[in-house]
Design a protein around this motif. Structure first.
Motif, mmCIF file in Angstrom:
data_model
loop_
_atom_site.group_PDB
_atom_site.id
_atom_site.type_symbol
_atom_site.label_atom_id
_atom_site.label_comp_id
_atom_site.label_asym_id
_atom_site.label_seq_id
_atom_site.Cartn_x
_atom_site.Cartn_y
_atom_site.Cartn_z
ATOM 1 N N LYS A 48 1.492 -3.533 -6.893
ATOM 2 C CA LYS A 48 0.707 -3.749 -5.679
ATOM 3 C C LYS A 48 -0.769 -3.449 -5.938
ATOM 4 C CE LYS A 48 1.912 -5.170 -2.353
ATOM 5 N NZ LYS A 48 1.866 -6.579 -1.899
ATOM 6 N N GLU A 51 -2.192 -6.409 -7.516
ATOM 7 C CA GLU A 51 -2.330 -7.512 -6.565
ATOM 8 C C GLU A 51 -3.494 -7.304 -5.597
ATOM 9 O OE1 GLU A 51 2.462 -8.399 -6.736
ATOM 10 O OE2 GLU A 51 1.590 -7.746 -4.841
ATOM 11 N N GLU A 160 5.963 -11.698 -3.163
ATOM 12 C CA GLU A 160 4.856 -12.551 -2.743
ATOM 13 C C GLU A 160 5.140 -13.978 -3.189
ATOM 14 O OE1 GLU A 160 1.965 -11.713 -1.246
ATOM 15 O OE2 GLU A 160 2.016 -9.530 -1.353
ATOM 16 N N TYR A 165 -0.166 -16.404 -2.264
ATOM 17 C CA TYR A 165 -1.018 -15.304 -2.715
ATOM 18 C C TYR A 165 -2.325 -15.856 -3.287
ATOM 19 C CZ TYR A 165 -2.944 -11.538 -5.499
ATOM 20 O OH TYR A 165 -3.816 -10.614 -6.046
#
Length: 173
Positions: A48, A51, A160, A165
């Protein structure tokens, strides 16, 4: 401080934790469970953080390396890999620690993660080091370290859609 070094340090810690799991006696299920819980949480927080902090920056400055078409290709592949790792981690939870099925699921998670790390280290991170200035790398390292520290107990694991994304992230840059 450099975000690419922080990511490499995290990768080394992931390798270390998988290695520890391989060395614990299978009857010591409390140790196996505790180490696995730490590793599973760490894998998700790391993914995460990438990301939220790393891939948006890669999309802004990357130009592609190796056999990739550019930072978009690198990012799409990385998000797909993160989903595969999440799925593998979730699969481990289906089995009691120390069983053959649990060890196989852990091995599958290790393989998915190892494949991702190798590809990321040779493509996205190389691309970023070649095209991002040192101040940017430092500033992002602070954001990355902050994100991981703020979420030390974990984040909700959600796959995702790679294309969504990419579209949403590029719309923010």
């Amino acid at each position: 401080m450099d975000i690419t070094q922080l990511i490499l340090d995290d990768h080394q810690e992931q390798r270390r934790l998988f290695g520890i799991l391989e060395q614990i006696d299978r009857t010591n299920t409390s140790a196996l469970s505790a180490i696995w819980k730490r590793l599973a949480t760490f894998l998700e927080v790391h993914a995460k953080a990438e990301e939220v902090v790393f891939y948006p920056a890669l999309l802004r400055v990357g130009q592609g390396v190796g056999d990739t078409d550019g930072p978009e290709d690198e990012t799409l592949d990385a998000i797909k890999d993160h989903n595969e790792i999440r799925d593998a981690v979730a699969h481990v939870a289906q089995y009691p620690a120390g069983t053959d099925a649990w060890y196989q699921a852990v091995a599958d998670a290790n393989e998915a993660n190892s494949d991702h790390m190798a590809e990321e280290e040779r493509e996205g991170m190389t691309d970023f080091r070649q095209h991002a200035d040192l101040q940017t790398r430092h500033n992002l390292a602070i954001q990355f370290a902050y994100f991981e520290a703020a979420h030390i107990t974990g984040v909700h694991a959600v796959n995702e859609d790679p294309k969504s994304y990419l579209s949403e992230t590029q719309g923010q840059t």
